[in-house]
Structure formats: structure tokens, C-alpha cells
Design an enzyme around this catalytic site. Structure first.
Site, PDB file in Angstrom:
ATOM      1  N   ASP A 241       0.997  -1.101  -0.138  1.00 48.55           N
ATOM      2  CA  ASP A 241      -0.019   0.324   0.434  1.00 48.55           C
ATOM      3  C   ASP A 241       1.073   1.430  -0.170  1.00 48.55           C
ATOM      4  O   ASP A 241       1.918   1.508   0.111  1.00 48.55           O
ATOM      5  CB  ASP A 241      -0.651   0.089   1.511  1.00 48.55           C
ATOM      6  CG  ASP A 241      -1.988   1.155   1.181  1.00 48.55           C
ATOM      7  OD1 ASP A 241      -2.369   1.757   0.115  1.00 48.55           O
ATOM      8  OD2 ASP A 241      -2.439   1.491   2.255  1.00 48.55           O
ATOM      9  N   GLU A 242      -0.193   2.263  -0.774  1.00 48.89           N
ATOM     10  CA  GLU A 242       1.219   3.684  -0.160  1.00 48.89           C
ATOM     11  C   GLU A 242       2.470   3.328  -0.835  1.00 48.89           C
ATOM     12  O   GLU A 242       3.367   4.088  -0.176  1.00 48.89           O
ATOM     13  CB  GLU A 242       1.352   4.385   1.011  1.00 48.89           C
ATOM     14  CG  GLU A 242      -0.587   4.555   1.544  1.00 48.89           C
ATOM     15  CD  GLU A 242      -1.378   5.234   0.968  1.00 48.89           C
ATOM     16  OE1 GLU A 242      -0.421   6.320  -0.221  1.00 48.89           O
ATOM     17  OE2 GLU A 242      -1.894   5.937   0.834  1.00 48.89           O
TER      18      GLU A 242
END
Length: 666
Positions: free
Chosen positions: A240-241
């Protein structure tokens, strides 16, 4: 001779049939159901990034992947828990074997199991920043460095330097030249302390937070049998991110995925805004080069903002050369309120406009909690905090501390308070404890000595005459003399200079060296103090200036407005702190060249592009209403009023996309 034997997952007694096509839009569905292999998912602001990751995990589990063979990497443990909770709600299976968490938490688990390969026992201590600072200070003392002779960086500043060295894989000399040039004369001593610190950690079986990344990656690279073990275990890696990863984190992912290459990274290059803390924008940009066969998916359907705001956001980021181009499209209907560009006379008028519009929005039924004022730097909100306090509008600072309550602002104003009132014991003690060799007990003794020299009315005509007659330690003598002469300079004959002149002299003569050695973000704090000096130019009398500062605190202590909800308050925040949040209405203030984008970013294309991404993040926080404001004039310490150019970012937005508001006074 060994044989590999694969255990197959037992079929579930409960049939699992998620209707992915009805649960996801077409772009999300394509990413979630993609075939194995390297996958790059560019998820625009408000496009359902978390939903996409969650359903990808569910899709893998439904297709027979054992939870133990999945690794989910996030930037907060809370994010990982939320995703796994959502997966549990989607599928009636036990996914407890799945590894999910931050890079640091995963590194910790690996090192607890295999850290002996690096000479650490499984019971190693993880130091927090306070422990780290104390250990570094112990090392500095053991290195024989004499703080009496040089203003050596404090433990927490050294901890920040060492952290940058690890996370950006930059040599100390290059890092100092770029970020801490005032410490270059101390390069050899800092290198020596760093080496001693590494040895000390090893001997005490301790690791700091950065070691959980650096030592894990080193273990995987130096010990192939350990790397092979985890490569076999983690057959599918989801990140994620990804735009916020640093060099070590990207290398960690690549190391684990080097054989199966089943890695899905999700992020938005247009929201990469953390290079100042080590994030490497090139990780997401160069992913297709590192994985030439990678499938790239774009998720551009925005569920947050009205079309009018999204058109402004698309235009705002268009000028960036280094990007995956995408076009956010709205799922919501258009709004009757067009995004506004508002030019004001100065910072004070800007604050008045924002405060008045906030009250109008509240009358229109918008909760104060649903309103945010965003800015590039903390000091941009000085006038606004004062104006909101005057009008009784409650507000909260997302970054935690109100401008006038920050340590460096209170330090410098302590000098001004003492000049204004030589009987102010609190101000005197705060001021003298900033000097080398003066702690609490010494400050008490010095106060008693000072108090005994004051007359009945506490009047002072020569600061140096009184201060230099007081006894201080040899360690403090030089700085004490500097303090005495500075007070004479800012209040000759006991008569205070204008507040702005006083603050400038205090910072340059006394406080600057202290700030360099004690604060990891010295440059930002120096900007705050420069702006404090500029703000104080509107006050000719020191007592009026100090009264206004006190007024803010006193008004804030009173009940504000007739609140309809508990703790209802406007949100004031830097754009960095606001990332990931959303509001009904957003004001972005101080949109002038030199403020947003910041002066320091104007020299290179990379820096300007990051500033433009920051502007994009600010715009995409707004759901329904957006106000972009800029003052024509700015108070500046020592230079009078300065004309401000509207931010170049405003000029890049086609005029037909925004409404120009002409503000007039009655």
C-alpha cells in the site's frame, strides 16, 4: 538430497462466491482479478485504493492461495488491520496466517526469528527515539567531545542525521552538505560517533527503529538461506502507498519477490510528497523499468469530490513531466458552487475573509468539523489563528501545536517578555536555560541573584552592567556575555526597540546557534521565527505585541460560539498532515510564489514538481467547496511590505474552471 513437498489447502466447507463485477467498478475489477506477476496500480485520489487492495486479498484467498503465502505491507498497522477485518467480512475463512503490517513490524518479526545471523539474540531491545537519544549522548561523551569548545548536535539531531543516512542510503558527508551544512566542520567527529553508536547498539543487543529495516535487508542479502525461506513463504506481496517507500523498503520488496515476482504495488505518484523524510519518488515511477513485464492499471473514478473540483485537480497536476498521466472523473453530480480563486490585500485580510466565510458556511449548515484550512508551512496560519480567536471560532491544529505555543516561538518571546517585565521569573529562567551549562538549579540561583539587584520598581538602564556582575560557570561565560550585550542592543537604556527588531536581533545573536544544535528541523523553525518577526511589525509597542499573544490563549480558553456538537472546530493543517483526509470545504491559503511553492523549491524541477503534487493533494481533500486564496502584499521583517506574485500553480489552472472572487471592504 532434499525434496520439496507442497501442502494443498483443504477445500472450504462453505462456498465462497463474491460477485466482484457488482462490487467493483471496471477499473478496480481489472486490477483485482489480474493474473499473477508484477502489477502496478495507479490509484487516483478518492478512487477506492483500499477497496481495491482488500478485494485483491480476498480474490487470492478465494482462488486457493494459503493466507500464510501472502504478505501485506502498509504504512500503519491500523491500515493493515482494517484491510484484514474487511477481508474477514467478505470471506468466511480463517486468514490469521496472513502476514500484514508495516515494513518495520514485518522486519521485527523476521529479526526475532533469524537475527542471530547478524549477532543479535531474539530478545533484542527496540529503542524509542528517547532511548536512542540517550544512547547517542552516552556515545558522544565517551568519544571525548567537549561541548564547551564546540556546539555539537544534540542526540536527537544526530539520530535524525543517522536515520537519513540509512533510509536514503546517502553517505554522511553528502547528507550534511545537502541538509545540515552548518555541521560540515564537525564531519569527522560525527562519523566517529556514528561508528561508535553502531558498535554500542550491537554490544547492548539493541536496535533503533531504522535498524528494523536496514538490518532485515542486510540479513536477507548476506544470508541466502534466510532469504530463500521467506521467498518461498511469501508467494504474493501486496504493498500500500507505494509512492511513499524509501530505497530500503523498495529493495526489501524486490529481494523477496525476486523469484516469483508476484508483487502488486498500489499508490498514486501524484501524491508523492514526502521526499524530505526519505521517500523516493523514483520507486513508483521506475517500477515498470525494474519489472518490464509489469501490468499497469489506472483507477481514475473518484468517489469523493464534485466534478468542478476534479477538473481543477486534473489541471493542477498536468504540468508535471514526471508522472503517470491520469484523468480523475467524478461519480457525483456537479455543484452550484464553483471553485473560487480569491485575491486579498494582505495576510490579515486573507484571515478575515476565511473567518467570515467559515461563519457563513456554518450558518448554511456545514459543521465546523467539515471545514479545513490548509497551508504549506505552519507559520502561514499566524494571522488566521489570531483572527479565529478574535471571532470566537474554535479551531484545532492537526499537527498538534498552535503557532505561538511551539517551543522555539516561546523561547524567543521569553526574551521579549523579560525585556518588557524584568520581574518575569518564568521568562528569565526559560531564557537563561537556553545557554550552555545552565540547568534548572543554576537558573534558580541566577534568578535570585538577578532579583536581588532589581530596584523597587524593577527598572533597568544597563542590562550588561547587572548581568556581567553575576557569577556564572566558565562553560557559560561566553554565552552569558553575548546575552548581556544582546539585551543592551535590543533595549538600550532599558527602552525596548520595536518587537520586530528585538526578535530579529535575539535570533541572530543568541538563538540561532542553539536552534541548529537542538532541532532536527532547524530550517523550518527559522522560517517560523522570521515570520514571527514579520508578524510583529504591526505592533510598535512591545506590551501591545505581548498582549495580543496572550489574548489568543485567553480567548481560546473561553467557550466559542454556540456549538451544536461537542468539540466542533475548524481544522487547520499543513497539507502534509492532511493527506488521506477529506472535508466538505477546503481553503488553501498563501498561494503565492515563495510561500506555496516554497522559496527553497524554486531551484530545481524535481522540487517544483513535488510542490505541485502537494498542491494537488490539497485540492483533492475537498468534496464540495474549494477556495484558493492569495494575498497581494506580505509583511516582511526589516524590509517593509513586499509585493507577492500569485502562485505559478494558480496560473496553470484555466480561468474557465474557477470563479474569480473580488473582495471589497464596507
Amino acid at each position: 538430497m532434499s525434496r520439496e513437498y507442497t501442502l494443498q489447502r483443504a477445500p472450504s466447507a462453505t462456498a465462497i462466491n463474491i460477485d466482484y463485477a457488482s462490487e467493483l467498478n471496471a477499473q478496480q475489477l481489472a486490477a483485482v482479478t489480474a493474473s499473477p506477476g508484477p502489477l502496478l496500480v495507479i490509484a487516483g485520489a478518492g478512487s477506492g485504493k483500499t477497496r481495491t487492495l482488500t478485494y485483491r486479498v480476498a480474490y487470492l484467498l478465494e482462488n486457493g492461495i494459503d493466507p500464510r503465502n501472502i504478505l501485506l505491507l502498509t504504512f500503519t498497522n491500523k491500515a493493515a488491520r482494517q484491510m484484514l477485518d474487511r477481508v474477514a467480512n467478505l470471506l468466511p475463512v480463517d486468514a490469521s496466517g496472513l502476514w500484514g503490517g508495516t515494513f518495520h513490524s514485518i522486519g521485527n518479526r523476521m529479526l526475532r526469528r533469524h537475527g542471530s545471523a547478524l549477532g543479535y539474540s531474539s530478545g533484542f531491545t527496540i529503542m524509542d527515539r528517547e532511548d536512542q537519544k540517550d544512547l547517542i549522548n552516552t556515545v558522544v561523551a565517551a568519544a571525548g567531545i567537549n561541548p564547551k569548545e564546540i556546539r555539537f548536535p544534540k542526540g536527537d539531531v544526530l539520530a535524525e542525521i543517522f536515520s537519513f543516512v540509512i533510509n536514503t542510503e546517502t553517505p554522511i558527508d553528502a547528507l550534511l552538505a545537502e541538509k545540515f551544512p552548518y555541521f560540515l566542520p564537525l564531519l569527522e567527529q560525527i562519523k566517529d560517533v556514528h561508528a561508535r553508536y553502531e558498535r554500542k547498539k550491537k554490544s547492548t543487543n539493541s536496535m533503533d527503529f531504522d535498524d528494523l529495516l536496514e538490518k532485515t535487508l542486510r540479513m536477507l542479502k548476506e544470508h541466502e538461506e534466510i532469504a530463500a525461506f521467506y521467498r518461498r513463504q511469501f508467494q504474493f506481496i501486496l504493498v500500500d502507498e507505494y509512492q511513499d517507500t524509501n530505497k530500503i523498503q523498495a529493495d526489501f520488496i524486490d529481494t523477496l519477490a525476486s523469484e516469483h515476482r508476484n508483487v502488486m504495488v498500489v499508490g498514486d505518484d501524484a501524491q508523492s510528497i514526502y521526499s524530505w523524510r526519505g521517500a523516493n519518488f523514483k520507486n513508483i515511477l521506475a517500477f515498470p523499468q525494474r519489472y518490464p513485464d509489469a501490468q499497469v492499471f489506472k483507477i481514475e473514478m473518484n468517489y469523493r469530490s464534485v466534478p468542478d473540483i476534479l477538473r481543477v485537480a486534473n489541471a493542477a497536476i498536468a504540468a508535471n513531466v514526471q508522472q503517470f498521466r491520469k484523468q480523475l472523473s467524478a461519480t457525483r453530480p456537479t455543484n452550484s458552487v464553483k471553485p473560487a480563486v480569491v485575491g486579498l490585500n494582505d495576510g490579515s485580510e486573507q484571515a478575515q475573509f476565511v473567518a467570515q466565510r467559515i461563519l457563513e458556511l456554518r450558518d448554511e449548515g456545514v459543521d465546523l468539523n467539515e471545514i479545513a484550512v490548509l497551508y504549506r508551512a505552519h507559520y502561514h496560519a499566524i494571522e488566521l489563528q489570531l483572527e479565529l480567536s478574535r471571532r470566537g471560532i474554535p479551531y484545532v491544529i492537526t499537527s498538534g501545536v498552535r503557532f505561538f505555543e511551539q517551543a522555539h516561538v516561546k523561547d524567543v518571546t521569553a526574551f521579549v517578555r523579560f525585556i518588557a517585565n524584568p520581574r518575569d521569573e518564568v521568562a528569565f529562567k526559560r531564557m537563561v536555560k537556553l545557554l550552555p551549562g545552565i540547568g534548572g538549579k543554576s537558573a534558580d540561583n541566577l534568578w535570585r541573584a538577578w532579583e536581588s539587584k532589581l530596584g523597587e520598581h524593577g527598572e533597568v538602564t544597563s542590562w550588561s552592567e547587572r548581568l556581567l556582575a553575576m557569577a556564572v560557570s566558565a562553560k557559560s561565560k561566553k554565552s552569558w556575555e553575548q546575552l548581556a550585550h544582546t539585551l543592551d542592543e535590543i533595549a538600550p537604556g532599558g527602552q525596548p526597540n520595536p518587537p520586530s527588531e528585538m526578535i530579529t536581533s535575539i535570533v541572530e545573536a543568541v538563538y540561532d546557534d542553539y536552534a541548529k544544535a537542538n532541532f532536527i528541523n532547524y530550517e523550518l523553525r527559522r522560517e517560523d521565527l522570521n515570520q514571527l518577526a514579520a508578524f510583529s511589525r504591526q505592533f510598535k509597542d512591545v506590551h501591545e505585541f505581548l498582549s495580543q499573544l496572550a489574548l489568543i490563549s485567553n480567548i481560546d480558553a473561553e467557550p466559542a460560539l454556540d456549538q451544536t456538537a461537542d468539540n466542533e472546530a475548524v481544522n487547520l493543517s499543513s497539507v502534509h498532515q492532511a493527506k488521506g483526509l477529506e472535508y466538505h470545504t477546503v481553503f488553501v491559503i498563501w498561494l503565492t510564489d515563495g510561500m506555496f511553492p516554497s522559496t527553497r523549491s524554486l531551484d530545481t524541477r524535481d522540487a517544483i514538481e513535488e510542490e505541485r503534487r502537494l498542491f494537488y493533494v490539497a485540492i483533492t481533500r475537498a468534496r464540495d467547496e474549494l477556495y484558493l486564496t492569495y494575498p497581494h502584499m506580505r509583511l516582511n521583517a526589516g524590509y517593509g511590505d513586499m509585493f507577492q506574485r500569485p502562485s505559478r500553480f494558480l496560473k496553470e489552472i484555466p480561468t474557465q474552471l474557477v470563479e474569480d472572487w473580488q473582495v471589497r471592504r464596507r
